[in-house]
Design a protein around this motif. Structure first.
Motif, PDB file in Angstrom:
ATOM      1  N   ASP A  52     -23.763  36.817 -24.945  1.00  0.00           N
ATOM      2  CA  ASP A  52     -22.835  36.137 -25.447  1.00  0.00           C
ATOM      3  C   ASP A  52     -22.171  36.779 -26.604  1.00  0.00           C
ATOM      4  OD1 ASP A  52     -23.029  34.539 -23.188  1.00  0.00           O
ATOM      5  OD2 ASP A  52     -24.450  33.446 -24.214  1.00  0.00           O
ATOM      6  N   LYS A  53     -23.154  37.248 -27.443  1.00  0.00           N
ATOM      7  CA  LYS A  53     -22.659  37.939 -28.569  1.00  0.00           C
ATOM      8  C   LYS A  53     -23.546  39.025 -29.098  1.00  0.00           C
ATOM      9  CE  LYS A  53     -20.012  34.669 -30.868  1.00  0.00           C
ATOM     10  NZ  LYS A  53     -20.138  33.361 -31.716  1.00  0.00           N
ATOM     11  N   VAL A  54     -22.947  40.349 -29.313  1.00  0.00           N
ATOM     12  CA  VAL A  54     -24.068  41.363 -29.887  1.00  0.00           C
ATOM     13  C   VAL A  54     -23.356  41.821 -31.007  1.00  0.00           C
ATOM     14  CG1 VAL A  54     -25.102  43.596 -29.544  1.00  0.00           C
ATOM     15  CG2 VAL A  54     -24.702  41.902 -27.503  1.00  0.00           C
ATOM     16  N   SER A  55     -24.115  41.980 -32.213  1.00  0.00           N
ATOM     17  CA  SER A  55     -23.690  42.636 -33.362  1.00  0.00           C
ATOM     18  C   SER A  55     -24.661  43.698 -33.994  1.00  0.00           C
ATOM     19  CB  SER A  55     -23.684  41.729 -34.522  1.00  0.00           C
ATOM     20  OG  SER A  55     -22.938  42.471 -35.525  1.00  0.00           O
ATOM     21  N   LEU A  95     -24.546  42.695 -38.467  1.00  0.00           N
ATOM     22  CA  LEU A  95     -24.359  41.334 -38.637  1.00  0.00           C
ATOM     23  C   LEU A  95     -23.573  40.978 -39.902  1.00  0.00           C
ATOM     24  CD1 LEU A  95     -24.423  38.181 -37.578  1.00  0.00           C
ATOM     25  CD2 LEU A  95     -26.715  38.104 -38.487  1.00  0.00           C
ATOM     26  N   ASP A 108     -19.767  41.805 -39.715  1.00  0.00           N
ATOM     27  CA  ASP A 108     -19.121  41.740 -38.626  1.00  0.00           C
ATOM     28  C   ASP A 108     -17.782  40.844 -38.909  1.00  0.00           C
ATOM     29  OD1 ASP A 108     -20.220  41.629 -35.479  1.00  0.00           O
ATOM     30  OD2 ASP A 108     -18.542  40.492 -35.927  1.00  0.00           O
ATOM     31  N   ARG A 158     -16.132  38.984 -36.782  1.00  0.00           N
ATOM     32  CA  ARG A 158     -16.153  37.683 -36.050  1.00  0.00           C
ATOM     33  C   ARG A 158     -16.732  36.615 -36.612  1.00  0.00           C
ATOM     34  NH1 ARG A 158     -19.315  40.050 -30.958  1.00  0.00           N
ATOM     35  NH2 ARG A 158     -20.198  41.149 -32.704  1.00  0.00           N
ATOM     36  N   ILE A 196     -19.645  35.382 -37.512  1.00  0.00           N
ATOM     37  CA  ILE A 196     -20.913  34.648 -36.716  1.00  0.00           C
ATOM     38  C   ILE A 196     -21.368  33.874 -37.381  1.00  0.00           C
ATOM     39  CG2 ILE A 196     -23.049  35.236 -35.325  1.00  0.00           C
ATOM     40  CD1 ILE A 196     -21.527  37.996 -34.657  1.00  0.00           C
ATOM     41  N   ASN A 222     -24.385  32.333 -39.602  1.00  0.00           N
ATOM     42  CA  ASN A 222     -25.639  33.082 -40.056  1.00  0.00           C
ATOM     43  C   ASN A 222     -26.240  32.595 -41.310  1.00  0.00           C
ATOM     44  OD1 ASN A 222     -27.459  34.934 -39.766  1.00  0.00           O
ATOM     45  ND2 ASN A 222     -26.753  36.028 -41.365  1.00  0.00           N
ATOM     46  N   TYR A 227     -28.222  41.874 -33.976  1.00  0.00           N
ATOM     47  CA  TYR A 227     -28.205  40.431 -33.684  1.00  0.00           C
ATOM     48  C   TYR A 227     -27.697  40.334 -32.196  1.00  0.00           C
ATOM     49  CZ  TYR A 227     -25.834  35.782 -33.324  1.00  0.00           C
ATOM     50  OH  TYR A 227     -25.414  34.505 -33.044  1.00  0.00           O
ATOM     51  N   VAL A 228     -28.520  39.453 -31.510  1.00  0.00           N
ATOM     52  CA  VAL A 228     -27.918  39.197 -30.194  1.00  0.00           C
ATOM     53  C   VAL A 228     -28.201  37.827 -29.872  1.00  0.00           C
ATOM     54  CG1 VAL A 228     -30.149  39.748 -29.016  1.00  0.00           C
ATOM     55  CG2 VAL A 228     -28.193  39.726 -27.786  1.00  0.00           C
ATOM     56  N   ASP A 229     -26.994  36.969 -29.286  1.00  0.00           N
ATOM     57  CA  ASP A 229     -27.333  35.760 -28.770  1.00  0.00           C
ATOM     58  C   ASP A 229     -27.059  36.025 -27.279  1.00  0.00           C
ATOM     59  OD1 ASP A 229     -26.354  33.350 -27.588  1.00  0.00           O
ATOM     60  OD2 ASP A 229     -25.169  32.771 -29.673  1.00  0.00           O
TER      61      ASP A 229
END
Ligand SMILES: C[S@@+](CC[C@H](N)C(=O)[O-])C[C@H]1O[C@@H](n2cnc3c(N)ncnc32)[C@H](O)[C@@H]1O
Length: 212
Positions: free
Chosen positions: A172-175, A178, A181, A183, A185, A187, A205-207
């Protein structure tokens, strides 16, 4: 980062209302243990617990459980809570490999934060993102599967993306950076991450999720 040995770790944990002494007794009953039907999130290898403590304070309508193998780390996490009252937080001092003894299908999200990378050939199965672990997680996720992972280790990150995608997780999200980033996210930094932030290391990071 150095690990401090806490001599009276057992005693500190024994006296803490946050440390669940016989987690197997609560298998399938964590919602009644927390006294609500809020989502339950689990961090594997919480270390000194900064992340899970802060998450619990920030999201009072989500229940958090931090699991840590090392007694000194777990005791340090207890000490970090001090006299604060956090109703939606519990801790377990145990091996992540035993999670199926502690949980039924009741976990909403698993956080894997700066897990041991196990870089040597032959050690891949010890990684929390190895398919064998993903199979264990299947047995404790409530319905949908949801994993959030952060690491500074490129090898671990690459192998995590590989095993998650081979196991049909969707990203759903990759950075790949992080802290820079754009976006925004959400954190909360872990203890290791705070150190890496100072050193300006990139954080991966991965969601990832799998919706049933
Ligand atoms: C590199 S530290 C990261 C700690 C914390 N998540 C952070 O980011 O600050 C990894 C932690 O995982 C714990 N750990 C390693 N293997 C484990 C296992 N099998 N079960 C539970 N915890 C484990 C270690 O004791 C250590 O505290």
């Amino acid at each position: 980062m150095r690990y401090n040995v806490v001599k009276d770790a057992e005693k500190i944990m024994g006296n803490s209302e946050y440390v669940v002494k016989n987690p197997e007794n609560y298998k399938g009953k964590w919602s009644s243990f927390f006294g609500n039907n809020n989502p339950i999130c689990l961090e594997l290898g919480m270390g000194r617990g900064s992340f899970i403590i802060e998450m619990a304070k920030t999201h009072p309508n989500i229940n958090y459980i931090g699991l840590e193998l090392d007694k000194s780390q777990a005791a340090t996490a207890v000490k970090m809570i001090g006299t604060k009252k956090i109703n939606n937080l519990k801790m377990i001092c145990a091996d992540a490999h035993d999670i199926i003894n502690f949980f039924g299908k009741e976990i909403d999200t698993i956080y894997l934060t700066f897990s041991e990378p196990w870089p040597k050939r032959g050690d891949e199965k010890k990684r929390f993102t190895h398919v064998n672990y993903l199979k264990l997680y299947d047995r404790i996720f409530k319905k949908n599967k949801h994993i959030i992972l952060k690491t500074d280790n490129k090898i671990l990150f690459a192998s995590a993306l590989e095993s998650l995608s081979s196991y049909w997780y969707v990203f759903d999200k990759v950075s790949l950076d992080l802290h820079n980033d754009e976006r925004n996210i959400e954190n909360v930094m872990t203890d290791f991450e705070k150190q890496y932030f100072k050193e300006r290391r990139k954080i991966y990071y991965v969601d990832a999720s799998f919706k049933n």
